[in-house]
Design an enzyme around this catalytic site. Structure first.
Site, PDB file in Angstrom:
ATOM      1  N   ASP A 243       0.793  -1.224   0.000  1.00 47.89           N
ATOM      2  CA  ASP A 243       0.000   0.000   0.000  1.00 47.89           C
ATOM      3  C   ASP A 243       0.831   1.282   0.000  1.00 47.89           C
ATOM      4  OD1 ASP A 243       0.933  -0.627   2.515  1.00 47.89           O
ATOM      5  OD2 ASP A 243      -0.861  -0.001   3.579  1.00 47.89           O
ATOM      6  N   GLU A 326      11.091  -4.379  12.385  1.00 43.77           N
ATOM      7  CA  GLU A 326      12.231  -3.747  11.706  1.00 43.77           C
ATOM      8  C   GLU A 326      13.457  -3.797  12.609  1.00 43.77           C
ATOM      9  OE1 GLU A 326       9.301  -2.325  12.322  1.00 43.77           O
ATOM     10  OE2 GLU A 326       8.424  -1.514  10.489  1.00 43.77           O
TER      11      GLU A 326
HETATM   12  C1  UGA Z   1       3.388  -0.411   9.090  1.00 46.23           C
HETATM   13  C2  UGA Z   1       4.692  -0.675   8.355  1.00 46.23           C
HETATM   14  O1  UGA Z   1       4.756   0.122   7.198  1.00 46.23           O
HETATM   15  C3  UGA Z   1       4.747  -2.131   7.994  1.00 46.23           C
HETATM   16  O2  UGA Z   1       5.866  -2.384   7.227  1.00 46.23           O
HETATM   17  C4  UGA Z   1       4.702  -2.939   9.264  1.00 46.23           C
HETATM   18  O3  UGA Z   1       4.683  -4.294   8.950  1.00 46.23           O
HETATM   19  C5  UGA Z   1       3.434  -2.618  10.007  1.00 46.23           C
HETATM   20  O4  UGA Z   1       3.314  -1.237  10.250  1.00 46.23           O
HETATM   21  C6  UGA Z   1       3.404  -3.319  11.349  1.00 46.23           C
HETATM   22  O5  UGA Z   1       4.425  -3.337  12.010  1.00 46.23           O
HETATM   23  O6  UGA Z   1       2.382  -3.812  11.732  1.00 46.23           O
HETATM   24  P1  UGA Z   1       0.863  -0.497   8.270  1.00 46.23           P
HETATM   25  O7  UGA Z   1       0.436   0.408   7.168  1.00 46.23           O
HETATM   26  O8  UGA Z   1       0.537  -0.064   9.655  1.00 46.23           O
HETATM   27  O9  UGA Z   1       2.407  -0.736   8.152  1.00 46.23           O
HETATM   28  O10 UGA Z   1       0.355  -1.990   8.061  1.00 46.23           O
HETATM   29  P2  UGA Z   1      -0.291  -2.664   6.781  1.00 46.23           P
HETATM   30  O11 UGA Z   1       0.016  -1.903   5.555  1.00 46.23           O
HETATM   31  O12 UGA Z   1      -1.680  -2.988   7.088  1.00 46.23           O
HETATM   32  O13 UGA Z   1       0.508  -4.040   6.739  1.00 46.23           O
HETATM   33  C7  UGA Z   1       1.868  -4.121   6.380  1.00 46.23           C
HETATM   34  C8  UGA Z   1       2.034  -5.130   5.245  1.00 46.23           C
HETATM   35  O14 UGA Z   1       1.645  -6.421   5.687  1.00 46.23           O
HETATM   36  C9  UGA Z   1       1.206  -4.807   4.004  1.00 46.23           C
HETATM   37  O15 UGA Z   1       1.957  -5.062   2.838  1.00 46.23           O
HETATM   38  C10 UGA Z   1       0.022  -5.743   4.107  1.00 46.23           C
HETATM   39  O16 UGA Z   1      -0.493  -6.136   2.858  1.00 46.23           O
HETATM   40  C11 UGA Z   1       0.609  -6.927   4.860  1.00 46.23           C
HETATM   41  N1  UGA Z   1      -0.371  -7.601   5.741  1.00 46.23           N
HETATM   42  C12 UGA Z   1      -1.204  -6.873   6.541  1.00 46.23           C
HETATM   43  C13 UGA Z   1      -0.429  -8.970   5.756  1.00 46.23           C
HETATM   44  O17 UGA Z   1       0.309  -9.630   5.014  1.00 46.23           O
HETATM   45  N2  UGA Z   1      -1.352  -9.597   6.567  1.00 46.23           N
HETATM   46  C14 UGA Z   1      -2.207  -8.900   7.354  1.00 46.23           C
HETATM   47  O18 UGA Z   1      -3.024  -9.523   8.066  1.00 46.23           O
HETATM   48  C15 UGA Z   1      -2.130  -7.501   7.345  1.00 46.23           C
HETATM   49 MN    MN Z   2       0.587   0.073   5.166  1.00 38.90          MN
END
Ligand code: UGA
Ligand code: MN
Length: 417
Positions: A243, A326
């Protein structure tokens, strides 16, 4: 990491406190013990099971165990300790600011990794107005994208692909957080012509209902495993969520990575930015509104790692520790402050944005299944949307789907029969 709501593993300390801690690493043990006694255990830490009445008989056992742990700790190498989350020896003793991470939930990289489809050939003719051959033997960027099924998944991946289409010498590792391969995604990824690997690696079910859950960890771990299985010691690793928004200059910048490069990420949490503080061309500290004991308080999109460098660290790991992914990953590859290469004009520019897409639940269209045939486009359209995880159809739930003509609602039979 952007989520300021994650609970720190220990009370947050001021800069002065941290510096003080760094100067007094021997306090680590004391503080750690105190924290364990005072604070409730972290949900991901296994609870001890010593009962009050049995305490006396258990004392020698506990003593023996402690002796054993101390013995292991002293005999393991620094890197191994870091990878196991035990805190490793470090030149500048900064690990002392990480007490509390000692109980990190370490699991070796043995994800259930399944490759759905893969293409190593670049089918693109031109990138940024130049023929593919002009890019010669540039190091390959391994762009790891964790993704998960939701109604925005295919649009997000499409948007990201249209950025990556401009980037030469890139292998896209798309790791889906689900059990089964999504055939629609295989077709989509193939069509872009970018070299890719599509794999599935679901989050272990025990983490699924945790709040916050370790998002994107199982799939990133699977991608790390894939890199290791392929013995890749040449190229650059970058974790690019599905995203975010990527500036094309990012790719030129990270391709130069010798060990670990870092750069600011825009739109992170309260400050709208997270990234390194640079003085005289060197990274000296970090600006991020959530510290929580993290030695490397950076977003997942804020760094890139050379695979040659990473190969020196056999215990590379990304534990299931929400908010600390990270930090602990970078610790597992033994990063030192003076090794960091600042990018983006000495970290003055934003090359990547932490954009977030508004999420909604899957749409539901109420339409009798007899109309989902080839008399109109709707059958095929709604089938595609179903395969993409965007919308489903129902025969009897909710209101009938609105179909209108000349501003007036029409019955389904009037239009579709
Ligand atoms: C932030 C950071 O940008 C992420 O790199 C980090 O993993 C995340 O916080 C975290 O520590 O939880 P954020 O925008 O809050 O990201 O989280 P998402 O974009 O919802 O998820 C991060 C990535 O994991 C995305 O590429 C999403 O597609 C993936 N994801 C999310 C999964 O593979 N499974 C899930 O259940 C939710
Ligand atoms: Mn995100």
């Amino acid at each position: 990491m952007s989520s300021a709501h994650y609970q720190a593993l220990e009370p947050q300390t001021s800069d002065e406190d941290n510096e003080d801690i760094e100067r007094r690493p021997h306090q680590k043990h004391t503080r750690c013990t105190a924290a364990t006694a005072a604070a409730p255990p972290h949900p991901m830490v296994r609870k001890g099971s010593v009962g009050g009445g049995r305490r006396r008989c258990v004392l020698p056992l506990v003593g023996g165990t402690l002796f054993f742990i101390a013995f292991c700790y002293l005999t393991l190498s620094g890197d191994t300790r870091i990878a196991l989350g035990l805190g490793g020896a470090s030149e500048d003793s900064e690990e002392a600011s990480h007490q509390g991470l000692d109980s990190m939930n370490f699991r070796p990289l043995n994800e259930s990794l399944h490759v759905c489809s893969e293409n190593f050939e670049d089918h693109r003719q031109f990138m940024q107005d130049k023929p593919r051959s002009d890019y010669g033997q540039l190091p390959v960027i391994y762009f790891v994208t964790p993704t998960y099924p939701r109604r925005e998944q295919i649009p997000e991946l499409t948007r990201l692909a249209h950025t990556l289409l401009h980037v030469p010498r890139l292998h896209w590792l798309v790791a889906d957080d689900q059990e089964k391969c999504n055939g629609y995604m295989d077709t989509l990824l193939n069509r872009f012509g970018i070299p890719y690997t599509h794999m599935v690696s679901p989050m272990p079910s025990k983490f699924r209902n945790e709040k916050p859950a370790p998002r994107g960890v199982a799939n990133r771990r699977a991608a790390l495993q894939w890199l290791r299985q392929h013995n890749l010691t040449n190229g650059i690793l970058y974790f690019g969520d599905d995203d975010n928004t990527y500036d094309l200059r990012l790719f030129t910048e990270i391709r130069k990575t010798q060990r670990v490069s870092m750069f600011p990420v825009g739109l992170i949490a309260d400050y709208g930015v997270s990234g390194p503080v640079v003085r005289k061309g060197k990274v000296v500290a970090f600006l991020d509104s959530w510290v929580a004991g993290r030695r490397w308080p950076v977003d997942m999109a804020g760094f890139a790692v050379s695979l040659e460098y990473m190969a020196q660290y056999p215990y590379v790991n990304m534990p299931y520790k929400p908010g600390y992914e990270e930090d602990l990953f970078l610790r597992s590859i033994g990063l030192k402050m003076d090794q960091i290469e600042p990018r983006g004009n000495n970290c003055t520019e934003i090359l990547v944005w932490h954009t977030q897409t508004k999420s909604k639940k899957i749409g539901m269209v109420r339409l009798e299944s007899k109309y989902l045939d080839d008399r109109s486009n709707l059958g095929a359209l709604l089938l595609n949307l179903k395969l993409m995880g965007v919308a489903g159809t129902t025969e009897n739930e909710g209101r009938n789907a609105l179909i209108s003509k000349n501003g007036r609602e029409k019955s389904h039979s009037a239009i579709l029969s």
